[in-house]
Design a protein around this motif. Structure first.
Motif, PDB file in Angstrom:
ATOM      1  N   GLN A   1       0.835  -1.188   0.000  1.00  0.00           N
ATOM      2  CA  GLN A   1       0.000   0.000   0.000  1.00  0.00           C
ATOM      3  C   GLN A   1       0.875   1.245   0.000  1.00  0.00           C
ATOM      4  O   GLN A   1       1.933   1.273   0.627  1.00  0.00           O
ATOM      5  CB  GLN A   1      -0.901   0.010   1.233  1.00  0.00           C
ATOM      6  CG  GLN A   1      -1.894  -1.134   1.254  1.00  0.00           C
ATOM      7  CD  GLN A   1      -2.782  -1.064   2.471  1.00  0.00           C
ATOM      8  OE1 GLN A   1      -3.329  -0.012   2.776  1.00  0.00           O
ATOM      9  NE2 GLN A   1      -2.919  -2.177   3.164  1.00  0.00           N
ATOM     10  N   SER A   2       0.428   2.253  -0.695  1.00  0.00           N
ATOM     11  CA  SER A   2       1.183   3.499  -0.763  1.00  0.00           C
ATOM     12  C   SER A   2       1.128   4.220   0.575  1.00  0.00           C
ATOM     13  O   SER A   2       0.132   4.159   1.292  1.00  0.00           O
ATOM     14  CB  SER A   2       0.607   4.414  -1.840  1.00  0.00           C
ATOM     15  OG  SER A   2       0.707   3.812  -3.097  1.00  0.00           O
TER      16      SER A   2
ATOM     17  N   THR B   1      -2.817   3.938   3.595  1.00  0.00           N
ATOM     18  CA  THR B   1      -3.072   2.720   4.349  1.00  0.00           C
ATOM     19  C   THR B   1      -4.236   2.936   5.306  1.00  0.00           C
ATOM     20  O   THR B   1      -4.419   4.012   5.857  1.00  0.00           O
ATOM     21  CB  THR B   1      -1.823   2.299   5.151  1.00  0.00           C
ATOM     22  OG1 THR B   1      -1.406   3.393   5.958  1.00  0.00           O
ATOM     23  CG2 THR B   1      -0.695   1.875   4.242  1.00  0.00           C
ATOM     24  N   VAL B   2      -5.004   1.887   5.485  1.00  0.00           N
ATOM     25  CA  VAL B   2      -6.146   1.923   6.400  1.00  0.00           C
ATOM     26  C   VAL B   2      -5.672   1.413   7.753  1.00  0.00           C
ATOM     27  O   VAL B   2      -5.002   0.379   7.827  1.00  0.00           O
ATOM     28  CB  VAL B   2      -7.307   1.055   5.860  1.00  0.00           C
ATOM     29  CG1 VAL B   2      -8.472   1.040   6.826  1.00  0.00           C
ATOM     30  CG2 VAL B   2      -7.727   1.534   4.487  1.00  0.00           C
ATOM     31  N   VAL B   3      -6.015   2.130   8.804  1.00  0.00           N
ATOM     32  CA  VAL B   3      -5.610   1.722  10.145  1.00  0.00           C
ATOM     33  C   VAL B   3      -6.176   0.327  10.435  1.00  0.00           C
ATOM     34  O   VAL B   3      -7.360   0.076  10.254  1.00  0.00           O
ATOM     35  CB  VAL B   3      -6.099   2.746  11.197  1.00  0.00           C
ATOM     36  CG1 VAL B   3      -5.729   2.275  12.604  1.00  0.00           C
ATOM     37  CG2 VAL B   3      -5.533   4.116  10.920  1.00  0.00           C
ATOM     38  N   GLY B   4      -5.312  -0.575  10.860  1.00  0.00           N
ATOM     39  CA  GLY B   4      -5.702  -1.949  11.134  1.00  0.00           C
ATOM     40  C   GLY B   4      -5.460  -2.874   9.954  1.00  0.00           C
ATOM     41  O   GLY B   4      -5.461  -4.085  10.093  1.00  0.00           O
TER      42      GLY B   4
ATOM     43  N   LYS C   1      -1.953  -5.520   4.672  1.00  0.00           N
ATOM     44  CA  LYS C   1      -2.573  -5.942   3.417  1.00  0.00           C
ATOM     45  C   LYS C   1      -1.815  -5.366   2.225  1.00  0.00           C
ATOM     46  O   LYS C   1      -1.151  -4.345   2.327  1.00  0.00           O
ATOM     47  CB  LYS C   1      -4.037  -5.507   3.365  1.00  0.00           C
ATOM     48  CG  LYS C   1      -4.914  -6.273   4.328  1.00  0.00           C
ATOM     49  CD  LYS C   1      -6.362  -5.941   4.127  1.00  0.00           C
ATOM     50  CE  LYS C   1      -7.243  -6.766   5.040  1.00  0.00           C
ATOM     51  NZ  LYS C   1      -8.660  -6.441   4.845  1.00  0.00           N
ATOM     52  N   VAL C   2      -1.930  -6.035   1.081  1.00  0.00           N
ATOM     53  CA  VAL C   2      -1.303  -5.580  -0.155  1.00  0.00           C
ATOM     54  C   VAL C   2      -2.385  -5.349  -1.209  1.00  0.00           C
ATOM     55  O   VAL C   2      -3.517  -5.790  -1.054  1.00  0.00           O
ATOM     56  CB  VAL C   2      -0.263  -6.596  -0.683  1.00  0.00           C
ATOM     57  CG1 VAL C   2       0.924  -6.702   0.247  1.00  0.00           C
ATOM     58  CG2 VAL C   2      -0.894  -7.945  -0.916  1.00  0.00           C
TER      59      VAL C   2
END
Length: 101
Positions: free
Chosen positions: A41-42, A46-49, A53-54
Motif C-alpha cells: 500500500q502506498s 493505508t487503512v488503520v488496522g 494488506k497488499v
C-alpha cells in the motif's frame, strides 16, 4: 541513430517543420496485467488496522517492468489491425524515442 529517424529529421529541417516531443505517463493505465502482481500500500493511503494488506493490480501502472512490454504489444496489435507492417527501422525509432523520453 536509426536511418528512418535521420530521414524524418532531415525532412523536418528541409520543410522547417516544428518537432514536438510528448511524454505520456498515463499510457500504461490502459494496459491489462497478464500476471498476478501485488504491491504494498502506498504511504498515506493505508487503512488503520489493515497495514499488512497488499494491493492486487488489475491494470498496469507507470514504473512496472511489465508496463512497457505490455503497452508495446498492445500498440503492435492495434497498428497491425490497420494493415501496417513492422520493420526494423520502426523498432529502432521506438527504442530511441523511449530512451530519449
Amino acid at each position: 541513430m536509426a536511418k528512418s529517424l535521420q530521414i524524418m529529421l532531415a525532412i523536418a529541417a528541409w520543410y522547417y517543420y516544428e518537432i514536438w516531443q510528448m511524454n505520456v505517463k498515463t499510457v500504461f493505465f490502459n494496459g491489462f496485467v497478464e500476471e498476478e502482481i501485488y504491491v504494498d500500500q502506498s504511504e498515506g493511503y493505508t487503512v488503520v488496522g489493515d497495514e499488512q494488506k497488499v494491493c492486487h493490480l488489475q491494470r498496469l501502472i507507470y514504473g512496472l517492468k511489465q508496463a512497457s512490454q505490455s503497452w508495446t504489444m498492445h500498440f503492435d496489435e492495434v497498428i497491425r489491425g490497420y494493415d501496417f507492417v513492422k520493420n526494423d527501422f520502426d523498432c529502432d525509432i521506438l527504442r530511441i524515442l523511449y530512451l530519449i523520453g
